[in-house]
Design a protein around this motif. Structure first.
Motif, mmCIF file in Angstrom:
data_model
loop_
_atom_site.group_PDB
_atom_site.id
_atom_site.type_symbol
_atom_site.label_atom_id
_atom_site.label_comp_id
_atom_site.label_asym_id
_atom_site.label_seq_id
_atom_site.Cartn_x
_atom_site.Cartn_y
_atom_site.Cartn_z
ATOM 1 N N GLU A 51 15.596 5.909 10.596
ATOM 2 C CA GLU A 51 16.842 6.668 10.797
ATOM 3 C C GLU A 51 17.688 6.667 9.523
ATOM 4 O O GLU A 51 18.203 7.704 9.101
ATOM 5 C CB GLU A 51 17.646 6.090 11.965
ATOM 6 C CG GLU A 51 18.921 6.857 12.232
ATOM 7 C CD GLU A 51 19.738 6.296 13.391
ATOM 8 O OE1 GLU A 51 20.882 6.762 13.554
ATOM 9 O OE2 GLU A 51 19.253 5.411 14.121
ATOM 10 N N ALA A 52 17.827 5.492 8.922
ATOM 11 C CA ALA A 52 18.655 5.390 7.717
ATOM 12 C C ALA A 52 18.114 6.264 6.591
ATOM 13 O O ALA A 52 18.867 7.033 5.975
ATOM 14 C CB ALA A 52 18.737 3.937 7.261
ATOM 15 N N VAL A 53 16.819 6.169 6.335
ATOM 16 C CA VAL A 53 16.240 6.867 5.185
ATOM 17 C C VAL A 53 15.984 8.337 5.486
ATOM 18 O O VAL A 53 16.343 9.208 4.681
ATOM 19 C CB VAL A 53 14.938 6.170 4.719
ATOM 20 C CG1 VAL A 53 14.255 6.973 3.621
ATOM 21 C CG2 VAL A 53 15.232 4.758 4.256
ATOM 22 N N LEU B 241 4.130 -1.368 -3.750
ATOM 23 C CA LEU B 241 4.322 -1.236 -2.297
ATOM 24 C C LEU B 241 3.534 -0.064 -1.730
ATOM 25 O O LEU B 241 2.942 -0.173 -0.653
ATOM 26 C CB LEU B 241 5.813 -1.071 -1.961
ATOM 27 C CG LEU B 241 6.701 -2.279 -2.191
ATOM 28 C CD1 LEU B 241 8.158 -1.927 -1.900
ATOM 29 C CD2 LEU B 241 6.253 -3.463 -1.354
ATOM 30 N N MET B 242 3.509 1.033 -2.454
ATOM 31 C CA MET B 242 2.750 2.191 -1.984
ATOM 32 C C MET B 242 1.253 1.906 -2.021
ATOM 33 O O MET B 242 0.523 2.302 -1.106
ATOM 34 C CB MET B 242 3.126 3.434 -2.785
ATOM 35 C CG MET B 242 4.550 3.893 -2.471
ATOM 36 S SD MET B 242 5.064 5.332 -3.402
ATOM 37 C CE MET B 242 4.263 6.622 -2.505
ATOM 38 N N ALA B 243 0.799 1.191 -3.039
ATOM 39 C CA ALA B 243 -0.619 0.833 -3.119
ATOM 40 C C ALA B 243 -0.995 -0.090 -1.959
ATOM 41 O O ALA B 243 -2.067 0.068 -1.356
ATOM 42 C CB ALA B 243 -0.923 0.169 -4.459
ATOM 43 N N TRP B 244 -0.129 -1.036 -1.635
ATOM 44 C CA TRP B 244 -0.364 -1.940 -0.511
ATOM 45 C C TRP B 244 -0.417 -1.154 0.799
ATOM 46 O O TRP B 244 -1.300 -1.372 1.632
ATOM 47 C CB TRP B 244 0.714 -3.016 -0.466
ATOM 48 C CG TRP B 244 0.628 -3.936 0.707
ATOM 49 C CD1 TRP B 244 1.547 -4.071 1.695
ATOM 50 C CD2 TRP B 244 -0.423 -4.858 1.029
ATOM 51 N NE1 TRP B 244 1.142 -5.007 2.611
ATOM 52 C CE2 TRP B 244 -0.077 -5.509 2.225
ATOM 53 C CE3 TRP B 244 -1.631 -5.172 0.426
ATOM 54 C CZ2 TRP B 244 -0.881 -6.462 2.822
ATOM 55 C CZ3 TRP B 244 -2.447 -6.131 1.029
ATOM 56 C CH2 TRP B 244 -2.075 -6.762 2.204
ATOM 57 N N SER B 245 0.493 -0.237 0.970
ATOM 58 C CA SER B 245 0.508 0.597 2.173
ATOM 59 C C SER B 245 -0.783 1.403 2.288
ATOM 60 O O SER B 245 -1.363 1.507 3.383
ATOM 61 C CB SER B 245 1.726 1.531 2.165
ATOM 62 O OG SER B 245 1.744 2.341 3.308
ATOM 63 N N ARG C 126 9.482 7.661 1.191
ATOM 64 C CA ARG C 126 8.439 6.705 1.568
ATOM 65 C C ARG C 126 8.622 5.400 0.775
ATOM 66 O O ARG C 126 8.514 4.306 1.319
ATOM 67 C CB ARG C 126 7.062 7.324 1.303
ATOM 68 C CG ARG C 126 5.929 6.489 1.788
ATOM 69 C CD ARG C 126 4.620 7.300 1.715
ATOM 70 N NE ARG C 126 3.533 6.394 1.908
ATOM 71 C CZ ARG C 126 2.577 6.147 1.040
ATOM 72 N NH1 ARG C 126 2.524 6.829 -0.094
ATOM 73 N NH2 ARG C 126 1.649 5.272 1.287
ATOM 74 N N GLU C 127 8.916 5.524 -0.508
ATOM 75 C CA GLU C 127 9.171 4.341 -1.336
ATOM 76 C C GLU C 127 10.359 3.546 -0.797
ATOM 77 O O GLU C 127 10.307 2.317 -0.734
ATOM 78 C CB GLU C 127 9.453 4.752 -2.782
ATOM 79 C CG GLU C 127 8.246 5.209 -3.547
ATOM 80 C CD GLU C 127 8.594 5.635 -4.969
ATOM 81 O OE1 GLU C 127 9.577 5.104 -5.551
ATOM 82 O OE2 GLU C 127 7.884 6.493 -5.509
ATOM 83 N N HIS C 128 11.437 4.246 -0.414
ATOM 84 C CA HIS C 128 12.616 3.562 0.131
ATOM 85 C C HIS C 128 12.268 2.840 1.430
ATOM 86 O O HIS C 128 12.671 1.697 1.633
ATOM 87 C CB HIS C 128 13.754 4.555 0.388
ATOM 88 C CG HIS C 128 14.313 5.197 -0.846
ATOM 89 N ND1 HIS C 128 14.613 4.520 -1.999
ATOM 90 C CD2 HIS C 128 14.636 6.480 -1.095
ATOM 91 C CE1 HIS C 128 15.081 5.338 -2.900
ATOM 92 N NE2 HIS C 128 15.101 6.557 -2.379
#
Length: 183
Positions: free
Chosen positions: A159-161, A4-8, A136-138
């Motif tokens: 807000e949640a994270v 997911l981080m690589a995609w971002s 960021r991962e979350h």
């Protein structure tokens, strides 16, 4: 770095290239004070979607539609939609759907009051100050779920994270239910 981080990171690079290739910030500066906010600024992109805000207390319909013409000439979009009302806080928006290097992008160019830009900038700075790699991962995880953009938006996730320190999906969905009931 997880998938997911690589995609971002890839989307971030594509968006940066798009901004430079079409000189979008330069164009937007002709109409007011531009700000790229949201996922791009927080480096948590999951879709080919970019939000640019132009702060201006002077933009009237004639200038707004001139901006639309400039965007259409520059980007050659597949589709372009006008949304909004200059008398509302949300301002006026051009939603541009363009094919950029074989990928479909949605770019929202929003014209809002200068005071709204200042509020957004302060909010973004507060969110960025709370960002960590783990958070960021979350965020990326929650933004990849099927209910994203249907049942909850980026603002809920941030807000949640970042504010409430939610770290897992069960806690997030319980938090979201509670949040929606309170509204």
């Amino acid at each position: 770095m997880n998938e997911l981080m690589a995609w971002s990171e890839q989307l971030q690079a594509e968006a940066t290239s798009l901004l430079e290739e079409y000189q979008l910030l330069h164009l937007c500066k002709q109409y007011g004070n531009p700000l790229i906010a949201g996922s791009f600024d927080l480096n948590v992109m999951v879709f080919r979607h970019l939000d640019v805000y132009i702060g201006s207390d002077k933009v009237i319909e004639d200038l707004f539609f001139a901006l639309g013409k400039d965007l259409a000439i520059r980007m050659k979009p597949v589709k372009m939609v006008f949304v909004g009302n200059k008398d509302e806080e949300e301002g006026m928006t051009w939603s541009i759907y363009a094919n950029v290097e074989g990928h479909e992008w949605k770019i929202n160019i929003n014209v809002v009051a200068e005071a709204v830009i200042q509020q957004m900038l302060q909010k973004q700075q507060k969110l960025k100050a709370k960002m960590t790699e783990k958070k960021r991962e979350h965020i990326l995880f929650f933004k990849q779920q099927s209910g994203y953009n249907r049942y909850y938006k980026s603002a809920h996730v941030y807000e949640a994270v970042l504010v409430e320190d939610v770290q897992d999906d069960m806690t997030f969905f319980k938090w979201l239910q509670h949040k929606k009931r309170a509204q």
